[in-house]
Scaffold this motif. Sequence first.
Motif, short mmCIF file in Angstrom:
data_model
loop_
_atom_site.label_atom_id
_atom_site.label_comp_id
_atom_site.label_asym_id
_atom_site.label_seq_id
_atom_site.Cartn_x
_atom_site.Cartn_y
_atom_site.Cartn_z
N ARG A 147 0.84 -1.18 0.00
CA ARG A 147 0.00 0.00 0.00
C ARG A 147 0.88 1.24 0.00
NH1 ARG A 147 -4.44 0.88 4.24
NH2 ARG A 147 -4.70 -1.35 4.37
N ARG A 148 0.42 2.26 -0.71
CA ARG A 148 1.16 3.50 -0.77
C ARG A 148 0.99 4.28 0.53
NH1 ARG A 148 2.42 5.06 -6.18
NH2 ARG A 148 1.75 3.46 -7.65
N THR A 149 1.97 5.11 0.84
CA THR A 149 1.91 5.91 2.07
C THR A 149 1.13 7.18 1.83
OG1 THR A 149 4.07 5.05 2.72
CG2 THR A 149 3.29 7.06 3.83
N PHE A 150 0.13 7.43 2.70
CA PHE A 150 -0.68 8.64 2.55
C PHE A 150 0.13 9.86 2.95
CE2 PHE A 150 -3.30 11.95 4.43
CZ PHE A 150 -4.18 12.20 3.41
N LYS A 203 -4.70 0.34 -1.89
CA LYS A 203 -3.40 0.48 -2.56
C LYS A 203 -2.84 1.90 -2.37
CE LYS A 203 -1.44 -1.91 -5.18
NZ LYS A 203 -0.25 -2.81 -5.04
N GLY A 239 -3.59 3.90 0.08
CA GLY A 239 -3.48 4.27 1.49
C GLY A 239 -4.40 5.41 1.88
#
Length: 212
Positions: free
Chosen positions: A3-6, A42, A44
Amino acid sequence: MARRTFHRAPEAERRHDLIEATLDCIAEYGLEGATVRQIAIKAGVTAGLIRHYFQSKEHILQEAYRIVIGRLTEKAERVTGDPETRLRDFIVINLTEPVANSRSLSLWASFISRVSVDPELAAIHREGYLSFRNALESLLADFLTERGQDASPERCRTLAIAINGLLDGLWLEGCLAGELFGESELVEIALNSIETLLGLRLRPVDATSAGN
């Protein structure tokens, strides 16, 4: 699934990040599996944030397809140098990484199955095809003019259609079963075939700076 970092970001960057997450999901799960929930995971973010930027899943898929089509042409359209170098580099770029790889094929195949039944995707596809063909016609016109050959719009159009079809076929084979071909084999086949179509020789591959 990673998952991408928010992170807080301007609207344009946020939309870009969400589209990238969408493409990751499509490459992994296909169009049907790329749900708003999966895209949110994905990326985030929350599903609500996605709906803030895109009206529907169909809308984000359309934008994602526009990106896919654009990436298949944008690098090739930025070639530089003399007319012969630009034409050769255009051909080489379209048959090598990162344009020709399994991820590009996966994304293209996922979308192409919907193009015939989705008017919005069909319009994006036509737009991308014409953009690519127009760029190729311009390269051909410059090259043929430099060689003192017939560079009429009619001839360049016909040649561009034929060369585009040739590149599409070799790109597909290279993405599907690249291990069956030797290094640069498909590029050499493309260049030899295009020389036959043009009735003109091109400089050897190592005499240019393709891919730089």
